[in-house]
Every structure is written in C-alpha cells, then in structure tokens.
Design an enzyme around this catalytic site. Structure first.
Site, mmCIF file in Angstrom:
data_model
loop_
_atom_site.group_PDB
_atom_site.id
_atom_site.type_symbol
_atom_site.label_atom_id
_atom_site.label_comp_id
_atom_site.label_asym_id
_atom_site.label_seq_id
_atom_site.Cartn_x
_atom_site.Cartn_y
_atom_site.Cartn_z
ATOM 1 N N GLY A 1 -12.410 -4.122 1.551
ATOM 2 C CA GLY A 1 -13.472 -5.133 1.521
ATOM 3 C C GLY A 1 -14.270 -4.448 0.989
ATOM 4 O O GLY A 1 -15.223 -3.258 1.379
ATOM 5 N N MET B 1 -9.642 -1.891 8.462
ATOM 6 C CA MET B 1 -9.129 -2.171 9.162
ATOM 7 C C MET B 1 -7.986 -0.593 10.093
ATOM 8 O O MET B 1 -6.978 -1.004 11.126
ATOM 9 C CB MET B 1 -8.060 -3.505 9.845
ATOM 10 C CG MET B 1 -9.010 -4.201 9.004
ATOM 11 S SD MET B 1 -7.987 -6.098 8.516
ATOM 12 C CE MET B 1 -7.060 -6.455 10.521
ATOM 13 N N GLU B 2 -8.629 0.176 10.076
ATOM 14 C CA GLU B 2 -7.272 1.388 10.084
ATOM 15 C C GLU B 2 -8.063 2.922 10.177
ATOM 16 O O GLU B 2 -7.789 3.265 10.228
ATOM 17 C CB GLU B 2 -6.211 1.564 9.536
ATOM 18 C CG GLU B 2 -5.281 0.582 9.898
ATOM 19 C CD GLU B 2 -5.628 -0.922 8.944
ATOM 20 O OE1 GLU B 2 -5.793 0.012 6.812
ATOM 21 O OE2 GLU B 2 -4.307 -2.158 9.095
ATOM 22 N N GLU C 1 0.924 -1.317 0.077
ATOM 23 C CA GLU C 1 -0.203 -0.233 -0.029
ATOM 24 C C GLU C 1 1.024 1.221 0.413
ATOM 25 O O GLU C 1 0.723 2.701 -0.387
ATOM 26 C CB GLU C 1 -1.051 -0.034 1.389
ATOM 27 C CG GLU C 1 -2.099 -0.587 1.275
ATOM 28 C CD GLU C 1 -2.890 -1.450 2.279
ATOM 29 O OE1 GLU C 1 -2.184 -1.342 3.552
ATOM 30 O OE2 GLU C 1 -4.178 -1.683 2.642
ATOM 31 N N ASP D 1 -11.719 -7.389 -1.770
ATOM 32 C CA ASP D 1 -12.379 -8.423 -1.975
ATOM 33 C C ASP D 1 -13.762 -7.603 -2.004
ATOM 34 O O ASP D 1 -13.730 -6.850 -2.068
ATOM 35 C CB ASP D 1 -11.915 -9.464 -1.518
ATOM 36 C CG ASP D 1 -11.466 -8.419 -0.166
ATOM 37 O OD1 ASP D 1 -10.485 -7.863 0.385
ATOM 38 O OD2 ASP D 1 -12.842 -8.307 0.838
HETATM 39 N N1 ADE Z 1 -8.865 -4.863 3.517
HETATM 40 C C1 ADE Z 1 -8.862 -5.445 2.257
HETATM 41 N N2 ADE Z 1 -10.804 -6.404 2.653
HETATM 42 C C2 ADE Z 1 -10.548 -6.325 4.130
HETATM 43 C C3 ADE Z 1 -11.909 -6.997 4.093
HETATM 44 N N3 ADE Z 1 -12.603 -8.045 3.928
HETATM 45 N N4 ADE Z 1 -11.646 -7.163 5.661
HETATM 46 C C4 ADE Z 1 -11.080 -6.062 6.255
HETATM 47 N N5 ADE Z 1 -10.036 -5.422 5.769
HETATM 48 C C5 ADE Z 1 -9.484 -5.679 4.574
#
Ligand code: ADE
Length: 261
Positions: A105, A201-202, A39, A225
């Site tokens: 995600g 997550m951040e 990243e 995803d």
């Molecule tokens: N970063 C990328 N995809 C993610 C997901 N599905 N959950 C949490 N962090 C992510």
C-alpha cells in the site's frame, strides 16, 4: 558404475552454493520470497525449476534463472510466515542474499498504483513496547528499529528501473505489520510515527531475519493501493498488475547482477 559415481558427484556439486557459471564466473544463490501466488507466479514461470520441495508447509522452487541459482518460495501472508521462510532459505538453502517480492500500500503521496518501492530500510509498525518506555517499533532486547537493506541490492533495484519504461521506482522506507492497512487513520499513524513510504505485511520481518543472520536483503514492492480510504477495493483491482511490475523489476536486477567474483 564409475560413470554413475561421477554423475552423482556432479549433481552434489550443483546442489551446493557457489557453483561455477558457464562463463567462468561464480553464480549467486538468490532467495526470493513472495507471500502470495500472484507475487511468485511470473518469477516461477521464468525460472528453469529443477526441484520442488515442501518445508514447513511452504513450497520451495529451486532452479536457475538467467544463469543464477534461484530458490523461490511462496511464504504465505504475514510476519511469522515470511520469517520462517527466510530462515529456511538462509539456513538450509544457503542463499547469498534475499529479495522480497510483492505488492504494498502506498503511504507517500508521490507513489501511484503500479510504481515500485525499493526498500532503503524496513520497520515493523506493529511492534509496540511503548508502555514500558521503548520507542515505537523496538522491542526491549533489540538493537535496531529500522533494518537497513543492502546498498548494493538497492542500487541494483534502482538501476533496473531503466529496463521498465513507464514505471517509476523510488527508494524508500517499508513498514510491515500483521494488518491490512485500509484506513486513512491507520496510514497517518504509520507515516507520522515511522516516516514510511509504503506498507505491507512481511518485509520488516524478513529484514529482521536477514539482520540476525547477517545476510543482505532488499524488498521490491509495487503499489497495489494508494487511496486514503478505499485501499481494499483498489488492492483487489490492481494486485495482479502490481505483482507483475515487481517481478519484472526483479528480472532486470537478476539480468544485471555482476558476477560473484
Ligand atoms: N499489501 C498491499 N496493500 C497493503 C495494505 N494496504 N496494507 C498491508 N499490506 C498491503
């Protein structure tokens, strides 16, 4: 001796925020946080890195990028790591604003792998004091659930999409927590509770740090995803490409940044 003193003074001036750009406008100092190597690598490769420092075990790269001052940090994964990195950028590097770059995600079915989300706001989906009567996402002593991104940075992100043909850019809500969200059940809960468009997550933690310090911020995340129940496998295949898309958008933003004054 006199020359050395002048050189030293010039160096000290350059190390301070708000130095004059060559065209007479003042330069911003931009803090960029990316959790993982994927990243940050493209951004670092485009910067003219002048200084590399290790603080709190994170590596900070200071330099210039397209006539702006940039401090880039690889924060590591998760809310605590990104909060510490954000606070260091604000307190020690005195950045004018924060950009969080990376992947996410997809929760909103409109979002496909490779698309980009520019945060309108961000929430921490794992904050839960509901047992003592607080709404989901809110601690008892907090006055905010959704940390609003800076509207000027959001507009800059949206406008930067023009420089990336074929990549769709949406403004939306980012939900963050210390979990990889890999099942449909987890995704549905976050959508139902917070009406979020993307999960990572951040960003929500960086939003909170920005709010506490009254520093503008925005999250730029490309979707790695989007599937209901195979997020893990999809993530592994697309993380690199998605991270690159986010970095390209940030490059456009920096090129389009108006002068500081
Ligand atoms: N970063 C990328 N995809 C993610 C997901 N599905 N959950 C949490 N962090 C992510």
């Amino acid at each position: 001796m006199k020359r050395a003193l002048i050189a030293l003074l010039l160096c000290m001036l350059c190390a301070m925020p708000g130095v004059q750009a060559q065209d007479g406008g003042e330069m911003y100092t931009i803090g960029i946080i990316g959790p993982m190597e994927e990243e940050i690598e493209l951004i670092r490769s485009k910067m003219k890195v002048q200084k590399v420092e290790k603080l709190a075990n994170f590596t900070f790269y200071s330099g210039t990028w397209d006539r702006q001052r940039v401090v880039l940090v690889r924060s590591g994964i998760g809310k605590v790591n990104s909060s510490v990195a954000a606070q260091i950028l604000i307190a020690l590097y005195r950045v004018d604003f924060l950009i969080n770059s990376g992947v996410a995600g997809g929760l909103n079915p409109k979002l496909k792998v490779g698309d980009i989300v520019v945060s309108r706001d961000a929430v921490q989906h794992d904050v839960d004091q509901t047992a003592i009567g607080e709404p989901p996402g809110k601690f008892e002593d907090a006055d905010v659930i959704y940390y609003e991104a800076d509207p000027r940075l959001v507009r800059l992100g949206e406008a930067a999409a023009k420089g990336l043909p074929g990549v769709k850019v949406y403004v939306g809500r980012v939900a963050s927590g210390d979990q990889f969200v890999g099942t449909d059940e987890q995704k549905q809960r976050i959508v139902k509770t917070f009406q979020a468009d993307a999960v990572e997550m951040e960003g929500g933690a960086i939003g909170q740090v920005a709010y506490l310090n009254q520093v503008p911020y925005v999250i730029i995340r490309s979707i790695s995803d989007a599937s209901a129940d195979a997020a893990g496998a999809e993530y592994k295949s697309f993380v690199k490409q998605a991270a690159r898309n986010a970095a390209y958008l940030i490059e456009q933003m920096i090129q389009n940044l108006p002068k500081k004054k």
